[in-house]
Scaffold this motif. Structure first.
Motif: not given
Ligand code: ZN
Ligand code: NAD
Length: 363
Positions: A199, A203, A265, A279, A283
């Motif tokens: 994650d 990002h 996302h 999440h 992703n």
């Molecule tokens: Zn995230």
């Protein structure tokens, strides 16, 4: 605002942070100065993974403080926030001294939302959106036990509501105090470590490759990107790896605060809403197929998967109907800022629903 004049965002940062292995044990001292009186308790919302006598003994409970263990099996929901707020308000006459969230992104988000709803009237779902919170939240402390989401620094708390999965984005969401104790992450199972760590990596890729990028975000994003490469492709000791991933999460969160995430996302939100996929995993499921958009990042991602022998689930979207795909693409395209960041202001002319559906069909 005058026409033609740029308004730069003025966003909050976490004002106090402790970093260090074992720093969790300073929590009692930190809370002491924030106790309003003996009748105003601290409420500890703790991931139920930590429901054992050893950990309980380390939580600095005083007076009528309460520890509430919460499962992180599912991502936080607006109704869950409302239920917790009602439970606390019904039990205590006085407003608590504060809320302490201990856990991964799920618990960190839950604790942020509860602290907001303790001082703002109505239901959590009313605040899903941007800058809908009018009153400061209760003092809140965040203590991450997995690294990656950046929830410990962000000004949002992502909640699944009856209508949508959307954050409570506000200046009052950000934590007042964070304790970064990498030792707390040592028990994270390998796959979870990978998904949540990715994650952070995603990002960084989405922030750095986005059109919203600026020197502020870049400085944090590049740092976090390099730390992720060290952690997932380097040869670090466990201690170094835990320390560095915790700082990568922090910097990755700071990077997107002043930019935005992107396509993985936007699509992962759809998977989470329709199929309940969490999440980090969501992703990863999307990002593996985004080589057209993020060639270098996706290449590194596959190297990281290989090195750590991570196998992602397959056939996730195999049984979906056309109606399901329509819902997925609707939710995905609803995340307009993410697409604009990824592809530019004219993003609608650059991507079609059928292309997004094809990507979902690969998952
Ligand atoms: Zn995230
Ligand atoms: P998580 O909090 O959902 O936890 C994943 C699993 O790890 C759970 O089973 C939990 O019990 C377990 N766990 C936690 N700490 C552990 C430890 N030290 N040892 C062993 N097991 C442990 O995981 P996450 O990936 O950190 O969080 C995902 C959530 O974060 C999602 O709800 C997502 O929406 C949210 N999120 C928020 C932001 C934000 O800015 N607010 C950003 C990204 C993601």
């Amino acid at each position: 605002m005058s026409v033609g004049k740029t308004t730069f965002r003025n966003f909050p940062m976490v004002p106090r942070v402790v970093f260090g292995r074992g720093s969790f044990d300073q929590l009692g001292d930190i809370l002491m100065s924030k106790r309003k009186n003996a009748e105003a308790p601290f409420i500890f919302l703790v991931d139920d993974y930590f429901e054992n006598p050893d950990f309980l003994a380390r939580i600095p409970v005083l007076f009528n403080d309460e520890v509430i263990f919460v499962s992180a099996e599912e991502e936080p929901k607006t109704q869950q926030v409302d239920a917790l707020v009602n439970r606390i308000k019904n039990k205590f006459e006085e407003l608590p001294s504060g809320i302490v969230g201990i856990g991964g992104g799920t618990l960190l988000d839950l604790a942020k939302a509860v602290s907001i709803l303790m001082t703002n009237p109505g239901k959590a779902e009313n605040y899903q959106g941007w800058d809908l919170v009018n009153r400061p939240a209760l003092y809140h402390v965040g203590i991450p036990t997995i690294s990656g989401t950046g929830a410990e620094v962000s000004r949002t708390t992502v909640l699944l509501g009856p209508q949508k999965k959307l954050g409570i984005n506000s200046d009052y969401t950000t934590y007042d105090q964070v304790i970064l104790d990498p030792e707390l992450t040592k028990s994270v199972p390998k796959e979870q470590w990978f998904y949540t760590g990715m994650d952070c990596f995603i990002h960084c890729v989405e922030s750095l490759k986005g059109t919203y990028i600026n020197a502020f975000s870049k400085s944090y994003g590049e740092k976090a990107y390099d730390l992720c490469k060290e952690v997932f492709l380097g040869d670090l000791s466990e201690v170094e790896s835990q320390d560095k991933l915790m700082m990568a999460s922090w910097h990755g969160g700071m990077s997107i605060a002043y930019s935005q995430v992107g396509i993985a996302h936007a699509m992962s939100y759809g998977l989470s809403y329709l199929l309940g996929i969490k999440h980090g995993l969501g992703n990863c499921l999307v990002f593996q197929h985004l080589e057209h958009f993020y060639p270098e990042g996706v290449k590194l991602f596959h190297q990281m998967m290989e090195k750590h022998e991570v196998k992602l689930p397959t056939q996730v979207c195999a049984d979906l109907t056309q109606n399901d795909f329509d819902i997925l693409t609707d939710i995905t395209f609803g995340m307009e800022a993410l697409w604009e960041n990824a592809l530019g202001k004219d993003w609608r002319s650059k991507i079609e629903a059928s292309q997004v559906q094809k990507l979902f069909q690969k998952i």
